[in-house]
Design a protein around this motif. Structure first.
Motif, PDB file in Angstrom:
ATOM      1  N   ILE A  16       0.738  -1.063  -0.020  1.00  0.00           N
ATOM      2  CA  ILE A  16      -0.026   0.078   0.132  1.00  0.00           C
ATOM      3  C   ILE A  16       1.031   1.212   0.060  1.00  0.00           C
ATOM      4  CG2 ILE A  16      -1.565   1.373   1.177  1.00  0.00           C
ATOM      5  CD1 ILE A  16      -3.203  -1.399   2.288  1.00  0.00           C
ATOM      6  N   GLU A  17       1.815   1.540   0.730  1.00  0.00           N
ATOM      7  CA  GLU A  17       2.725   2.353   0.770  1.00  0.00           C
ATOM      8  C   GLU A  17       3.336   2.687  -0.622  1.00  0.00           C
ATOM      9  OE1 GLU A  17       2.490   1.427   5.177  1.00  0.00           O
ATOM     10  OE2 GLU A  17       2.573   0.419   3.287  1.00  0.00           O
ATOM     11  N   ARG A  18       3.870   1.376  -1.187  1.00  0.00           N
ATOM     12  CA  ARG A  18       4.560   1.767  -2.477  1.00  0.00           C
ATOM     13  C   ARG A  18       3.335   2.198  -3.443  1.00  0.00           C
ATOM     14  NH1 ARG A  18       9.041   2.228  -4.309  1.00  0.00           N
ATOM     15  NH2 ARG A  18       9.789   0.474  -3.156  1.00  0.00           N
ATOM     16  N   ALA A  19       2.013   1.946  -3.333  1.00  0.00           N
ATOM     17  CA  ALA A  19       1.112   2.109  -4.130  1.00  0.00           C
ATOM     18  C   ALA A  19       0.730   3.758  -3.916  1.00  0.00           C
ATOM     19  CB  ALA A  19      -0.112   1.531  -3.992  1.00  0.00           C
ATOM     20  N   TYR A 185      -4.930  -3.695 -11.259  1.00  0.00           N
ATOM     21  CA  TYR A 185      -3.621  -4.432 -10.547  1.00  0.00           C
ATOM     22  C   TYR A 185      -2.538  -3.548 -10.364  1.00  0.00           C
ATOM     23  CZ  TYR A 185      -5.830  -9.044 -11.694  1.00  0.00           C
ATOM     24  OH  TYR A 185      -6.882 -10.083 -11.863  1.00  0.00           O
ATOM     25  N   PRO A 186      -1.810  -3.641  -9.116  1.00  0.00           N
ATOM     26  CA  PRO A 186      -0.638  -3.113  -8.957  1.00  0.00           C
ATOM     27  C   PRO A 186       0.596  -3.724  -9.785  1.00  0.00           C
ATOM     28  CG  PRO A 186      -1.703  -3.382  -6.885  1.00  0.00           C
ATOM     29  CD  PRO A 186      -2.420  -4.315  -7.918  1.00  0.00           C
ATOM     30  N   GLY A 187       1.661  -3.109  -9.892  1.00  0.00           N
ATOM     31  CA  GLY A 187       2.671  -3.889 -10.605  1.00  0.00           C
ATOM     32  C   GLY A 187       4.253  -3.322 -10.489  1.00  0.00           C
ATOM     33  N   VAL A 188       4.701  -3.307 -11.577  1.00  0.00           N
ATOM     34  CA  VAL A 188       6.210  -2.879 -11.673  1.00  0.00           C
ATOM     35  C   VAL A 188       6.476  -1.605 -12.689  1.00  0.00           C
ATOM     36  CG1 VAL A 188       6.912  -5.243 -10.937  1.00  0.00           C
ATOM     37  CG2 VAL A 188       6.722  -4.749 -13.322  1.00  0.00           C
ATOM     38  N   GLU A 189       7.673  -1.353 -12.557  1.00  0.00           N
ATOM     39  CA  GLU A 189       8.189  -0.466 -13.357  1.00  0.00           C
ATOM     40  C   GLU A 189       8.292  -1.220 -14.981  1.00  0.00           C
ATOM     41  OE1 GLU A 189       8.840   2.673 -13.568  1.00  0.00           O
ATOM     42  OE2 GLU A 189       9.002   3.352 -11.391  1.00  0.00           O
ATOM     43  N   PRO A 190       7.742  -0.612 -15.968  1.00  0.00           N
ATOM     44  CA  PRO A 190       7.878  -1.239 -17.196  1.00  0.00           C
ATOM     45  C   PRO A 190       9.406  -1.664 -17.599  1.00  0.00           C
ATOM     46  CG  PRO A 190       6.244   0.575 -17.374  1.00  0.00           C
ATOM     47  CD  PRO A 190       6.871   0.594 -16.111  1.00  0.00           C
ATOM     48  N   ARG A 191      10.093  -0.672 -17.113  1.00  0.00           N
ATOM     49  CA  ARG A 191      11.452  -0.981 -17.626  1.00  0.00           C
ATOM     50  C   ARG A 191      12.136  -2.161 -16.917  1.00  0.00           C
ATOM     51  NH1 ARG A 191      14.737   0.809 -13.658  1.00  0.00           N
ATOM     52  NH2 ARG A 191      13.903   2.289 -12.014  1.00  0.00           N
ATOM     53  N   LEU A 192      11.476  -2.820 -15.747  1.00  0.00           N
ATOM     54  CA  LEU A 192      12.116  -3.496 -15.085  1.00  0.00           C
ATOM     55  C   LEU A 192      11.864  -5.117 -15.805  1.00  0.00           C
ATOM     56  CD1 LEU A 192      11.458  -3.007 -11.224  1.00  0.00           C
ATOM     57  CD2 LEU A 192      13.458  -2.907 -12.700  1.00  0.00           C
ATOM     58  N   ALA A 193      10.795  -5.094 -16.720  1.00  0.00           N
ATOM     59  CA  ALA A 193      10.491  -6.236 -17.303  1.00  0.00           C
ATOM     60  C   ALA A 193      11.146  -6.957 -18.433  1.00  0.00           C
ATOM     61  CB  ALA A 193       8.936  -6.060 -17.796  1.00  0.00           C
ATOM     62  N   VAL A 194      12.476  -7.113 -18.020  1.00  0.00           N
ATOM     63  CA  VAL A 194      13.524  -7.732 -18.765  1.00  0.00           C
ATOM     64  C   VAL A 194      14.338  -8.673 -18.114  1.00  0.00           C
ATOM     65  CG1 VAL A 194      13.650  -5.610 -20.308  1.00  0.00           C
ATOM     66  CG2 VAL A 194      15.126  -5.640 -17.966  1.00  0.00           C
ATOM     67  N   PRO A 195      14.742  -9.863 -18.287  1.00  0.00           N
ATOM     68  CA  PRO A 195      15.536 -10.863 -17.582  1.00  0.00           C
ATOM     69  C   PRO A 195      16.761 -10.162 -16.990  1.00  0.00           C
ATOM     70  CG  PRO A 195      14.975 -11.574 -19.872  1.00  0.00           C
ATOM     71  CD  PRO A 195      14.447 -10.393 -20.026  1.00  0.00           C
ATOM     72  N   GLU A 196      17.219 -10.765 -16.207  1.00  0.00           N
ATOM     73  CA  GLU A 196      18.279 -10.168 -15.602  1.00  0.00           C
ATOM     74  C   GLU A 196      19.656 -11.313 -15.745  1.00  0.00           C
ATOM     75  OE1 GLU A 196      19.065  -7.315 -14.203  1.00  0.00           O
ATOM     76  OE2 GLU A 196      17.007  -6.401 -14.056  1.00  0.00           O
ATOM     77  N   GLY A 197      20.542 -11.180 -14.829  1.00  0.00           N
ATOM     78  CA  GLY A 197      21.810 -11.868 -14.874  1.00  0.00           C
ATOM     79  C   GLY A 197      21.741 -13.243 -14.327  1.00  0.00           C
ATOM     80  N   ALA A 198      22.920 -13.845 -14.443  1.00  0.00           N
ATOM     81  CA  ALA A 198      22.880 -15.328 -14.044  1.00  0.00           C
ATOM     82  C   ALA A 198      22.538 -15.660 -12.497  1.00  0.00           C
ATOM     83  CB  ALA A 198      24.370 -15.977 -14.013  1.00  0.00           C
ATOM     84  N   SER A 199      21.720 -16.757 -12.068  1.00  0.00           N
ATOM     85  CA  SER A 199      21.326 -16.988 -10.862  1.00  0.00           C
ATOM     86  C   SER A 199      21.904 -17.710  -9.985  1.00  0.00           C
ATOM     87  CB  SER A 199      19.948 -17.683 -10.958  1.00  0.00           C
ATOM     88  OG  SER A 199      19.983 -18.972 -11.780  1.00  0.00           O
ATOM     89  N   GLU A 200      22.102 -17.943  -8.740  1.00  0.00           N
ATOM     90  CA  GLU A 200      22.690 -18.764  -7.900  1.00  0.00           C
ATOM     91  C   GLU A 200      21.821 -19.652  -7.213  1.00  0.00           C
ATOM     92  OE1 GLU A 200      24.494 -15.877  -5.002  1.00  0.00           O
ATOM     93  OE2 GLU A 200      25.371 -14.740  -6.577  1.00  0.00           O
ATOM     94  N   PRO A 201      22.311 -20.633  -6.676  1.00  0.00           N
ATOM     95  CA  PRO A 201      21.501 -21.678  -6.179  1.00  0.00           C
ATOM     96  C   PRO A 201      20.869 -21.150  -4.577  1.00  0.00           C
ATOM     97  CG  PRO A 201      23.702 -22.250  -5.523  1.00  0.00           C
ATOM     98  CD  PRO A 201      24.007 -20.981  -6.581  1.00  0.00           C
ATOM     99  N   THR A 366       1.792  -3.064 -14.405  1.00  0.00           N
ATOM    100  CA  THR A 366       2.608  -2.295 -14.394  1.00  0.00           C
ATOM    101  C   THR A 366       1.874  -0.953 -13.662  1.00  0.00           C
ATOM    102  OG1 THR A 366       1.881  -1.172 -16.398  1.00  0.00           O
ATOM    103  CG2 THR A 366       3.753  -2.652 -16.561  1.00  0.00           C
ATOM    104  N   TRP A 367       2.663  -0.092 -13.010  1.00  0.00           N
ATOM    105  CA  TRP A 367       2.318   0.973 -12.264  1.00  0.00           C
ATOM    106  C   TRP A 367       1.624   1.904 -13.309  1.00  0.00           C
ATOM    107  CZ3 TRP A 367       1.099   0.175  -7.581  1.00  0.00           C
ATOM    108  CH2 TRP A 367       2.309  -0.690  -6.825  1.00  0.00           C
ATOM    109  N   PRO A 368       2.112   2.322 -14.497  1.00  0.00           N
ATOM    110  CA  PRO A 368       1.197   3.214 -15.243  1.00  0.00           C
ATOM    111  C   PRO A 368      -0.148   2.860 -15.463  1.00  0.00           C
ATOM    112  CG  PRO A 368       3.612   3.094 -16.031  1.00  0.00           C
ATOM    113  CD  PRO A 368       3.270   1.967 -15.057  1.00  0.00           C
ATOM    114  N   ARG A 369      -0.499   1.631 -15.913  1.00  0.00           N
ATOM    115  CA  ARG A 369      -1.765   1.096 -15.994  1.00  0.00           C
ATOM    116  C   ARG A 369      -2.511   1.245 -14.826  1.00  0.00           C
ATOM    117  NH1 ARG A 369      -1.646  -4.416 -19.279  1.00  0.00           N
ATOM    118  NH2 ARG A 369      -0.680  -3.008 -20.507  1.00  0.00           N
ATOM    119  N   PHE A 370      -1.772   1.042 -13.587  1.00  0.00           N
ATOM    120  CA  PHE A 370      -2.681   1.091 -12.551  1.00  0.00           C
ATOM    121  C   PHE A 370      -3.318   2.542 -12.178  1.00  0.00           C
ATOM    122  CE2 PHE A 370      -1.968   1.839  -7.793  1.00  0.00           C
ATOM    123  CZ  PHE A 370      -2.974   1.064  -7.219  1.00  0.00           C
TER     124      PHE A 370
END
Length: 386
Positions: A16-19, A185-201, A366-370
């Motif tokens: 809610i605070e993020r919204a 729907y709440p969401g994320v920054e559109p620019r975040l919707a991209v794969p990131e780096g290698a994962s760890e166990p 995404t937040w813009p749509r929200f």
């Protein structure tokens, strides 16, 4: 349009605070945030520079006396109608009580959930089971609250729910006609919707550490997973990252005891946004064990970072996580959770495949749509009031 946005207590780092931050940043309207309890040190630092107005201060304790006092204060709280053209109430419990003294301008409910202790059957049953001798008091308080709350809900011109799970909860309890409820729907920054780096166990469990998140299920499932895992999978660890507020400290202590001192179970309770993004990037998979989540923002953030999600097949988690596509939905039982962990851990190709399909799914939230939906509903409410 000048919009007064109200939420009773702004003191945590929750959805809610993020919204509130995103509405203030993105709305085309002039937004002013009001609350009855503001703690800039406990919430997101961005809110401190957004001109939050604290009204008559109320306690954030969850004792019956403190909640009753807060409710009475909110009922009496009056915003100056000359300073706004509409009111947006962020609701997760007591917020609707503000409407009794503030009906001169259009009032819109941004519903994260009606009070779960009263209207969410799963939550309510668990809470009553924890109540012991206090159960009769809780039932009596619930009866009184229902009567008052139903009257408050009649004051809303429009209702926006953050998930279909919440919309059904509102409609099933006859608080507002389902056909008239908007969905945002709440969401994320559109620019975040991209794969990131290698994962760890590492399995990541992000978000607030509180009993509704059912974190014990993840710990139980992880320990079962380790017990039966071959040596190659013993390198996996569980990283639990999120804030612990005062009322959740006893629960946090229980979780630490449940972890049994296992060095592969790590708790991190001071987590900046930058640190959380780094953890998402490192994670092999992200866990969402909540027993009946209203929506659940962390799975969307995980998918945006290209990480698969292991979630309980309950509540709002079923609205974001696509089973077998962006993650796995399992029954809320330790054995089922352990099996899900095992399946993702031992099959790197599956984990990559699920993660790779996450960003496209996250882009639907995404937040813009929200904020655009909220703005449109406010516009409509204001036009109809003229």
């Amino acid at each position: 349009m000048r919009v007064a946005v109200y939420y009773p207590w702004v003191y945590l780092r929750s959805g809610i605070e993020r919204a509130l931050i995103e509405i203030k940043r993105r709305s085309r309207h002039e937004i002013r945030i009001y609350t009855n309890h503001f703690d800039p040190r406990g919430t997101f630092p961005e809110l401190d520079g957004m001109g939050v107005t604290e009204l008559s201060r109320v306690s954030v304790e969850r004792t019956y006396s403190a909640v009753t006092a807060a409710a009475l204060s909110i009922v009496r709280t009056r915003l100056d109608p000359a300073e706004h053209d509409a009111v947006l109430v962020c609701c997760d419990g007591l917020g609707p009580l503000l409407t009794f003294a503030n009906r001169r301008k259009p009032v819109v409910n941004l519903c994260f959930t009606p009070l779960r202790a009263t209207y969410d059957e799963v939550y309510r049953d668990r809470l009553l089971a924890r109540g012991g001798p206090a159960r009769p008091v809780k039932r009596a308080a619930e009866t009184v609250f229902r009567l008052v709350d139903r009257m408050a809900w009649r004051n809303f011109d429009e209702v926006i729910c953050i998930a279909d799970t919440v919309r059904r909860r509102v409609a099933d309890n006859r608080l507002f006609p389902e056909s008239k409820i908007h969905l945002a729907y709440p969401g994320v920054e559109p620019r975040l919707a991209v794969p990131e780096g290698a994962s760890e166990p590492m399995f990541l469990l992000p978000g607030r550490i509180m009993w509704t998140k059912n974190i014990e299920l993840a710990i139980d499932g992880f320990r079962r997973f380790l017990r039966d895992a071959p040596p190659a999978l013993q390198r996996f660890r569980l990283h639990i990252a999120g804030m612990v507020d005062a009322k959740s400290r006893p629960y946090f202590a229980q979780l630490q005891e449940l972890a049994g001192g296992d060095e592969r179970i790590v708790f991190e309770t001071v987590v900046s946004d930058e640190r959380m993004r780094a953890l998402y990037t490192q994670a092999w998979a992200v866990l969402a064990p909540a027993f009946n989540e209203d929506f659940g923002l962390t799975p969307v953030e995980a998918m945006a970072h290209g990480r698969p999600v292991l979630a309980c097949n309950r509540g709002g988690l079923r609205e974001t996580v696509l089973d077998g596509v962006t993650g796995l939905l399992v029954e809320p039982e330790p054995a089922a959770f352990a099996a899900g962990l095992r399946r993702i851990a031992q099959d790197a190709d599956l984990a990559r495949q699920l993660g790779a399909q996450g960003p496209a799914r996250a882009a639907a939230f995404t937040w813009p749509r929200f904020v655009q939906t909220i703005d449109a509903v406010l516009d409509g409410a204001q036009r109809r009031s003229v």
